[in-house]
Design an enzyme around this catalytic site. Sequence first.
Site, PDB file in Angstrom:
ATOM      1  N   GLU A 142       0.849  -1.193   0.000  1.00 43.33           N
ATOM      2  CA  GLU A 142       0.000   0.000   0.000  1.00 43.33           C
ATOM      3  C   GLU A 142       0.884   1.243   0.000  1.00 43.33           C
ATOM      4  OE1 GLU A 142      -2.389   2.737  -0.424  1.00 43.33           O
ATOM      5  OE2 GLU A 142      -3.318   0.748  -0.378  1.00 43.33           O
ATOM      6  N   GLY A 197      -7.180   0.868   3.354  1.00 35.05           N
ATOM      7  CA  GLY A 197      -8.623   1.077   3.291  1.00 35.05           C
ATOM      8  C   GLY A 197      -9.071   1.658   1.974  1.00 35.05           C
ATOM      9  N   GLY A 198      -8.129   2.254   1.234  1.00 38.15           N
ATOM     10  CA  GLY A 198      -8.452   2.767  -0.092  1.00 38.15           C
ATOM     11  C   GLY A 198      -9.412   3.935  -0.081  1.00 38.15           C
ATOM     12  N   CYS A 240     -12.739   4.153  -0.337  1.00 42.06           N
ATOM     13  CA  CYS A 240     -13.971   4.076   0.454  1.00 42.06           C
ATOM     14  C   CYS A 240     -13.762   4.572   1.876  1.00 42.06           C
ATOM     15  CB  CYS A 240     -14.488   2.644   0.474  1.00 42.06           C
ATOM     16  SG  CYS A 240     -15.928   2.415   1.545  1.00 42.06           S
ATOM     17  N   HIS A 249     -46.828  -2.910   6.221  1.00 41.93           N
ATOM     18  CA  HIS A 249     -47.303  -1.526   6.243  1.00 41.93           C
ATOM     19  C   HIS A 249     -47.068  -0.950   7.650  1.00 41.93           C
ATOM     20  CE1 HIS A 249     -49.851   1.966   5.539  1.00 41.93           C
ATOM     21  NE2 HIS A 249     -50.379   1.735   6.746  1.00 41.93           N
TER      22      HIS A 249
END
Length: 456
Positions: free
Chosen positions: A34, A39-40, A42, A438
Amino acid sequence: MTERFDAIVVGAGQAGPPLAGRLTAAGHTVAVIERKLVGGTCVNTGCIPTKTLIASAHAAHLARRGADFGVGTGGVTVDMAAVKARKDRISIGDREGVESWLEGMDGATLIRGHARFEDPHTLRVGDTVLQADRIFLNVGGRAVVPNLPGLDDVDYLTNVGILDLDAVPEHLVIVGGSYIALEFAQMYRRFGAEVTVLEKGARLASREDPDVSASIAQILESEGIRIVIGADDIRIAKQGNGVSVTPNATADPVVGSHLLVAVGRRPNTDDLGLDAAGVQTDGRGYIVVDDQLRTSAEHIWAMGDCNGRGAFTHTSYNDFEIVAANLLDDDPRRVSDRVPTYALYIDPPLGRAGMSVDDVRRSGRKALVAKRPMTRVGRAVEKGETQGFMKVVVDAETEQILGAAILGVGGDEVVHTIVDVMTAGLPYTAISRTMHIHPTVSELLPTLLQDLKPLT
């Protein structure tokens, strides 16, 4: 000295760490490389920080609407420094979680630095040389910086730099009218900034159907965001402490305090030495992969934003699952098996699945379509959030759902009912004949699908 591993994963975004986890659990030694933040996109500059900011913006917006619900709130102010601190705390916490997972993973070695191929099986990271029989690329992407006259002469923000703001801009000018641009536009308008969006084309979010684009524009304009379309000859100049942006030859300049450039993204493939590895890219720089994400070099795979098969966290993670299933589980999963799906996180959000109505028309197939406004959804009325609509398109012969656009409160969640039925290959009656709870937003789907009409 050369270090040998069974596998090398380049990039610690959404696909890389879980793949390292599966490989090491199967007894393989893995190097995870890295160059910047684990974590990149995102975790660090994408989903996590931006959606955290959107949550703060939504809280401010709802507080201002208190009187609509019979609640007195008094004056509403935004402490941008506190908003940023909350965002940083959540984002950093996520990153540290992934880092600790990788660092404690038996059989995995986390290496910091930029990797380049020296040959098909060899990568160099600084002074370190690594070799492996299998290599997995998860290198992500970055913001496109267009060649606009005057842009280099002014200070401007991308989706990364804008996350560092700890004060609300007086007037945020945004070049770009697609997903990232629109999320920041609404967010900063709700924080209190004046916001102008400049879009080159004839409408916002041009990959969507025209009625979706029109409704998005209406939602944003109703909150005071100025939208300028046809900004096809943008020129930028410094003006005092801010910027002047002229959309085209016939338009007046837009003067702002801050400029955000959000016109798209490009893959991080231009400085990897892919030629030395025999890895082919297309005309836009995306790594060419087959249906199981193998590149033109049979021992190298590409996952995530860099392969052009999806630019989302969920597509990246699904890429990991496909690669792991094929390599480790004798489970022949394919990219073409998944239903394309994504969301636009303005408020209310847009949940999208499969084909648009325009896509279906271009395909020439016979189809049915149904559309209902969110004003028909009791749950939306109760919550005071009735903007938008639901639309589903169905194959007239097979009765299978081809696609859907759910623009409205809960749309990003409701769309998964559509995705699940499409993935299962079931007819639309699997929903139209199902009893839903509902009051919910999802309960309109059966009613909607009972009202299909021929697509004209």
